[in-house]
Design an enzyme around this catalytic site. Sequence first.
Site, PDB file in Angstrom:
ATOM      1  N   ILE A   1      -7.045 -11.288 101.919  1.00  0.00           N
ATOM      2  CA  ILE A   1      -6.133 -11.472 100.801  1.00  0.00           C
ATOM      3  C   ILE A   1      -6.959 -11.796  99.558  1.00  0.00           C
ATOM      4  O   ILE A   1      -7.674 -12.797  99.527  1.00  0.00           O
ATOM      5  CB  ILE A   1      -5.131 -12.612 101.076  1.00  0.00           C
TER       6      ILE A   1
ATOM      7  N   HIS B   1      -4.220 -15.332  92.180  1.00  0.00           N
ATOM      8  CA  HIS B   1      -5.232 -15.525  93.223  1.00  0.00           C
ATOM      9  C   HIS B   1      -4.837 -16.588  94.241  1.00  0.00           C
ATOM     10  O   HIS B   1      -5.177 -16.469  95.428  1.00  0.00           O
ATOM     11  CB  HIS B   1      -6.565 -15.907  92.562  1.00  0.00           C
TER      12      HIS B   1
ATOM     13  N   HIS C   1      -8.897 -15.454 102.995  1.00  0.00           N
ATOM     14  CA  HIS C   1      -8.483 -15.463 101.589  1.00  0.00           C
ATOM     15  C   HIS C   1      -9.707 -15.512 100.688  1.00  0.00           C
ATOM     16  O   HIS C   1     -10.633 -16.276 100.922  1.00  0.00           O
ATOM     17  CB  HIS C   1      -7.594 -16.678 101.299  1.00  0.00           C
ATOM     18  N   SER C   2      -9.721 -14.661  99.658  1.00  0.00           N
ATOM     19  CA  SER C   2     -10.787 -14.645  98.655  1.00  0.00           C
ATOM     20  C   SER C   2     -12.143 -14.458  99.333  1.00  0.00           C
ATOM     21  O   SER C   2     -12.336 -13.533 100.114  1.00  0.00           O
ATOM     22  CB  SER C   2     -10.725 -15.934  97.831  1.00  0.00           C
ATOM     23  N   MET C   3     -13.089 -15.363  99.069  1.00  0.00           N
ATOM     24  CA  MET C   3     -14.412 -15.232  99.675  1.00  0.00           C
ATOM     25  C   MET C   3     -14.367 -15.398 101.184  1.00  0.00           C
ATOM     26  O   MET C   3     -15.304 -15.014 101.884  1.00  0.00           O
ATOM     27  CB  MET C   3     -15.368 -16.262  99.071  1.00  0.00           C
TER      28      MET C   3
END
EC number: 3.1.-.-
Length: 1049
Positions: free
Chosen positions: A248, A338, A221-223
Site C-alpha cells: 500500500i 499516504h 505499507h509505504s517502505m
Amino acid sequence: MVREKAQVTMGSTTMDMLEDEVVKAQDRRWRLRLRNPWACSAYTLVTTALGFAAFFLMLQSFLTKQLDTKGCEMVYMRPMYSKFDDFDTEHTRFASKYSLYLYREWGIDEEFTVKGAPVLFIPGNAGSYKQVRSLAAESAYHYHNSVQHESNAGKGERRPLDFFAVDFNEDFTAFHGQTVLDQAEYLNDAITFILSLYHTPGRSRRDPHLPDPTSVIIVGHSMGGVVARTLFTMPNYQANSINTIVTIAAPHARPPVSFDGDIVRTQNAVNSYWRSAYAQDSAKDNPLQHVTLVSIAGGGLDNIVSSDYASIASIVPETHGFTVFSSSIPNCWTGADHLAITWCDQVRKSIVRALYDVVDVSQAMQTLPVTNRMRFFKKWFLTGLEDIAEKTLPMTTEATLLTVDVDTAILPQEEQLVLRSLGRSSPNIKAFLLPVPPRDRGEKIFTLLTNERLDGPGEHGRLEVLFCSMSSAQSTQSYLTHLDFAGESPTATKLACKNAASDVIILPESTSHSNFPFRPDQAPFSYLQYDVRDLAQHQFVAVLDKVAHHSAGWVVAAFSASSEATVKVNPSLQRLLYTGISLQLPPRRPLTTEISIPALHSSLLAYDVHISRQKCSQGELFAPLLRQYISDLYESKFFVNVEDAMINVHGRGRPTCRAALSSKSPSNGLSLQIWADPTCDSSIDVTLKVDFLGSLGKLWMRYRIVFAAFPLLVVALVLCQQFRTYDATGVFISFAQSLNECMYSSLPLAITALTFLSITLATAQMQSKKLQALGGPASIIGAFFDNDNELLLGSEDPFFWFLVPLFGIMCTAICVMVNYVVLILTYLFATLYALVRSNRLLDASGQRTPDAFAVTSTRRRIINTLILLSLISTAIPYHFAYVVLCIVQLATCIRGFRLAKEAQLDTNYNFYNYAHSIFILMLWILPINLPVLVVWIRNLAIQWLTPFSSHHNVLSITPFILLVETLSTGRMVPRVRPGISLFTNVFLFAIGAYAAVYGVTYAYVLHHLANILCAWLVAIHFDTLGLAFEDSSKGVAVVGGRSEGKKRP
C-alpha cells in the site's frame, strides 16, 4: 629659464600624483565592488524575482489546483494486542530493538491463539504496528459475519486470518538502507517464529486435519512494501515462506529520497534481483515463481510518496502482479493520502475480501496457485474494463434452461433494447432476446447498463442476463435452474443459457443528483461488455425482467460497431497544448464511447475536460459518466453527473522511473470513456484543454529532490568564478558578486548545455523504446541507449526541455535567498558577538582593537582531530560530525566578518568571503547528511547502540575536518599557479555537472565529491606540493588585526 623648467617639473609631478590618486581611487572602488557581500545586479534581481514567482506559483498550484476529492470513510475498531515476549534473542539479534504482536478484535475474537492463515503487516517509514488494526478488525468482522457462513465452492478452504504486526519503534526506513536490511533480517526471523506457532501445543487451535502453514501472506505499507521485497534477498530467508504480497503506497520503483547511499544501493539490488528472477527462461530457475505482488497506490492525494513510484511494471510481469490505484478499485473509487490509505474503509474492505478469496488453508502454502490468485486479485482490485481483465463466461457451464416464445421475445437484428421501467412490460413478455450478430458483419461489442443488480444462477431478484444457445437433446435434469417465460405458447423454444452475473462490472451511480462516485448511500450501476468474438458459441442475449410491479429500474442494451464506440485523436502534443481538443459525439451513438489520445501520456500535465449536457425529451435514464484511465498503471478515475472534470494521471513519462518489462503492452496514452444515455436524440460536445497552472503543481511531487541537488550547480559555478578571480588578481570576491558575474557568463552557458543534453537524452530514450519494441538485434541496440530515466530530470519526452531552464531559474533564486539569509544571520550573530566581547577588546589607552583568531598549538589541534576521528570510527556517524563542522564553520564566518569590519583590511575581506563561500557549499551538502543523523538519534532514543559500519568511514569526513579546522585559525587559502588552478576548476565542475545530471537519482555522491574538493583545498592550504605562488605567504595569513594588506576606506 631654470625657473620655467622647475615649474614644468613640478606640474608634471603634480599630474602624476593626481593620476596615481585617480588610479588608487578606481582600484578602491573596484575592490569595494568586488567584495561587497550584498551585491545584486539588475540581472540577478530579475532572475531571482522570476524564480520565486515560478516557485510560489508551483506551490500554490500544488496546494490548490487539480486536487482529488477525499472520500475515505472513517472506521472504528476495538483492538487487542498480544506481544510475543518469547520471541527473544534466541530467535533474533534484534529482539531488544523490535517486537512482534498478534492482533485480536475485542468482542469478536479474543483468544490469542493461532487458528487460521498467517498474515504479517509491515509498517512503513516512522510507522506503527498499530496501523494493522483497521485491516485486522475488518478481517475479523468479515469472517464472523460472512465468510464462515459462505460456501467454499470455487474457492479454497478458508479460516480466519491471523494478523501479526511488527513494532519497529518507528524506524526511519526511507532514509537509511541499513535499517531496511535490519528490518528484513528481523522479519525473516519473525516469519520462522510465526510458522512455528502453528505446531506448538498451547499456541494453536488449528483444525488437526489441516496441514501446518509453510508460508505467510505479507501486507506492507509505504517502505514496508520495499522491506517485504527485500526479504527474498536476505541470507536468512526461508525458501517459499512468502508467496503473496500486497503493498500500500509503497515506492517500489525508486527510493523516495536518494541522500543515503545504502538505501539507493539496497533498493537497486532488490529490484535487480526481482527482474532477473522473472527473466529466467525456466520456471524452475525462478525463485519467485510462486510469488504474486499487488501494489496499491493512493493517487494524487498522496503528498508524501509520489504514486508514480508505486509502479511495479518494471519489476514484476503481468502474470505475477500489477499496480492499481485506489480510485480504480470497485466500490472504492476514491484516492487516499499516504496515511489514510491504511485505514480507508473502502480500501481495507477490498484488501480483506481479496485475501479471503486467495486463501486456501487446506494447502501448506495457505493460498491458491498463482493463476487463481491473480484472477481473484483482478476481480477485487481492477475495474473489469482493463485488457487483462478475465471473462468467466467461456468457463461457465450452461446451468439455466430458459423457455421463451421466440415470436414475441426476439428483437430485430441491430435493435437497441431500452426498458425505462422494469415491471411495466406485458405479463407475456418478460424475456427479451437480442440476436448475436454473425462475425462476418464486422467487429461488434455488446454493452448493457442498468441500475439494478444482476441475479446469479438460482437467485430470485429483479433482473437477470443470460447468454443462450439452442438447447441440445440433453436431459433437462442436468440444469440447475428452469425458467419458463413461454407458458402454453405453441412456439415455445428451449434455450441452454449461461449466467452473466460473474462478469458484471460495477460502475458508480451517475444521476442528476450524484456528486461523487464514492457515496456509500448510492447503489452502483451494473455494466456488461463483451466482444462479439467471446459470444461465438451463443445465439441470443436474454434479458429477463423479473419485477412483478412497476419500478424505477431500467436497462439499456445493444450490439454496436467497435469503430463507432472508439474515437482516436492523434494530433501532436504541441498542437494539443495550443488548441486543445474539441469533438462532437453524434446523436445516434453507442451506449459507451471511448476517446483515445495517445499523445497525452505524461504525468507532468493536467487537463480540464468539459462535456455538454444532452437534451432528452423523455428525460435522462442516467447522467453522463466519465472514466479517465491510463493502462500503464491501471489507473482509473470516475466522474459522475459530469460536466467539468479535472484530469491528471500517473504513468508513462513519469520522471526517474524505469520502463515496464517487455511483457507489458505499450501505452495508449490517456483515454476517456463516456457513458451517456443513448435514448436522448442529441449530440454531446467534448472539449479538453491543458491546465497550465494546474500542471505546474505536478512538478513539486516529481522533482522535490531537484531543489536539494540542482543548487549545487550554481554554488559550484560561483566558487569557480571566485577562485579564478582570486588566482588572477589576489582578490577573493564575495559570493554575491561572483553570482552576479556568473549570471552573464557560466550560468547561462551551463543551463543551455544542460537543456541540449536533456533534449538529446530524451530523444535517445524515445528511440531506445522504439528499437526495443521491434525485438531482435534492434532491441539490443535500443537497450544500449536506454538510460532508465536516471539522468537529469528523468523525462523521456523532448517536449519538456523547458524544465531545465525553469528549474535553473528557480534554483538560482533559492541560492540568492540562502546567501542573503546566511549574510543576515552572520551580521546578527557578529553584532551579538561584538556586544559580548566589547569590554575585552580595549588596549592600554582604552581604544578598541580588532578581534583576533585564537591560534592553538599544532599539537593540540592534532590531538583534537585524532579524538574526533576516533569517535567517528567507533561511536558516532560522520554525519553528526558534519553537522558540528557546519556550526564551527558558521562561527568562523561570524568571526571573519567581525574582523573584516573592524580591521578594514583586504586580507580580512578575502578570508571572510572565502569562509562564507565554503560555508554555503557545506550548507547545501547538509540536507544529504541530516536523514542519517535523524536515524542515529532515533536509535539513541531507544537505546540501540549498534553502529552502522558504512557510516563510520573516516575518509568520508577527514578532508572536511581538516579544512574547517584550518579555517578556524584564520588561515587564508594561498593563490596557485595558473596550471594548478585548472584542477580546482575541474573539481568544481565535477560537483556542478554531477549535481545537475545525477543529483536527483544519486544525491548522496555529492557529499563525497565535495569531500574530494576539500581535500584539494587542504593540500593547497598546506602547500606540500609547491602549488602556490612563491610570494603567496605574503599577506594571506590572518592573525588578528595585524595582518598585512591594503586597508579599505
